[in-house]
Write an enzyme that holds these catalytic residues in place. Sequence first.
Site, PDB file in Angstrom:
ATOM      1  N   HIS A 154       0.839  -1.210   0.000  1.00 26.97           N
ATOM      2  CA  HIS A 154       0.000   0.000   0.000  1.00 26.97           C
ATOM      3  C   HIS A 154       0.876   1.263   0.000  1.00 26.97           C
ATOM      4  O   HIS A 154       0.415   2.341   0.355  1.00 26.97           O
ATOM      5  CB  HIS A 154      -0.947   0.037   1.213  1.00 26.97           C
ATOM      6  CG  HIS A 154      -1.678  -1.242   1.439  1.00 26.97           C
ATOM      7  ND1 HIS A 154      -2.873  -1.536   0.826  1.00 26.97           N
ATOM      8  CD2 HIS A 154      -1.362  -2.330   2.192  1.00 26.97           C
ATOM      9  CE1 HIS A 154      -3.274  -2.744   1.202  1.00 26.97           C
ATOM     10  NE2 HIS A 154      -2.371  -3.239   2.018  1.00 26.97           N
ATOM     11  N   SER A 201      16.120  19.856 -14.659  1.00 24.43           N
ATOM     12  CA  SER A 201      15.044  20.846 -14.722  1.00 24.43           C
ATOM     13  C   SER A 201      15.617  22.166 -15.190  1.00 24.43           C
ATOM     14  O   SER A 201      16.709  22.568 -14.773  1.00 24.43           O
ATOM     15  CB  SER A 201      14.395  21.015 -13.337  1.00 24.43           C
ATOM     16  OG  SER A 201      13.571  22.164 -13.301  1.00 24.43           O
TER      17      SER A 201
END
Length: 482
Positions: free
Chosen positions: A157, A287
């Site tokens: 999970h 970036s």
Amino acid sequence: MEAAGDEFMKYRSPLVSRYASKEMAYNFSDRKKFSTWRKLWIYLAKAEKALGLPITDAQVAEMESRADDIDFAMAAEEERRLRHDVMAHVHTFAHCCPVAAPIIHLGATSCYVGDNTDLIVLRDGFDILLPKLARVIDRLANFAEKYADLPTLGFTHYQPAQLTTVGKRACLWLQDLTMDMRNLQRTRDDLRFRGVKGTTGTQASFLQLFQGDHDKVEELDRMVTEMAGFKKAYLVTGQTYSRKVDIDSLSVLASLGATVHKICTDIRLLANLKEIEEPFEKEQIGSSAMPYKRNPMRAERCCSLSRHLVALLCNPLQTASVQWLERTLDDSANRRISLPESFLTADIILSTLQNITEGLVVYPKVIERHIRQELPFMATENIIMAMVKAGGNRQDCHEKIRVLSQQAAAVVKQEGGDNDLLARIQADPYFTPILGQLDALLDPKTFIGRAPQQVTRFLSEEVRPLLEPYKGKMDVKIELEL
């Protein structure tokens, strides 16, 4: 002739212009397609001649000598005039083979060259993909072996769970890839040739050519199939081979796409944790705005293209379902896109994944820090059992651990501090009998079960044997241009 720069004035598929390998781009090129058509016409003429039709050595020799001399401009002009691609190329081939012109395409239908060529291209496409997949598996197997016993947090999970190892997690990826390997090989080996079947699959035109001799028609089919490199032909076809063959082929590629998406998503999640990173070039920019960033752009590319590969499966499913009776032509335009794009996309993601797996970077200290943050909670059961062995009461110990665990959790979640459960246990006189055992009870390697042994057995029994046929093709290293 196009003026310089004209190619930038029209759409170009990035699958070819930006990503795909030269061999896969060539496999779906016009040159490969139409030169294969000519080979098929030569195979047909040779077999018909051998079985007694009035075809001369000179006609076959002329066809063979001009097989690669394709006037693409003439073929395009003929197609504009005739509105039929196969007849355009029959006329173009006949133009450079005047002696053989009367017997080119004798008895055949368009699907003789069209569908048989597609089957050859599918087979050759799998032959390009299989060694690439083998290399990905090989690189990842080496990685799994190297890190077979390096403990790391497991996640269910996407929440911290029982420890596993870096190598065992890689084996989860390998398990899926080996299934893909077997699926691709099986699908490739199941491909058959359409063969020599005529306009509706009845071989009526060839039965007429051979004056009702069924044995010669069957032998013609067998001979051409063998010349094309296939062991078997489909015994029954309509005008085309069953479009379920396309479903089978693209299904295994879509399944591969699902595998790669899962692997690369895992790598992206681990990169966020700074536990594992894909290769990053010395001058690579992550970036334009944030110079510190090291984005997992290769894994992101694989995920992006894998989604496209999975989505392409809808095309052959729908195409096969809407083929009427012996055949309708609404399959044609769709297949010109879906078949090449599936193989080109699979080719790209395998090349990119190989590049990733050849340079995966692991940060053991970061992994160790994450374990330290969670392991005290996971060790509580071991601590309880140790206290019981030292004479304590299980329920009393459980309550002590519960209270201390909640206090430590509050420090982590509410104050942003480190997990101090171990310090709390050490400070509580109740746990004095086992203080000397705490280091051993908190050794990460005691929490990984049989993960290292599972890695060793899985690699030796299931992975390495699968790679044996490709041993001679393992040394190819991938350098991505983009």
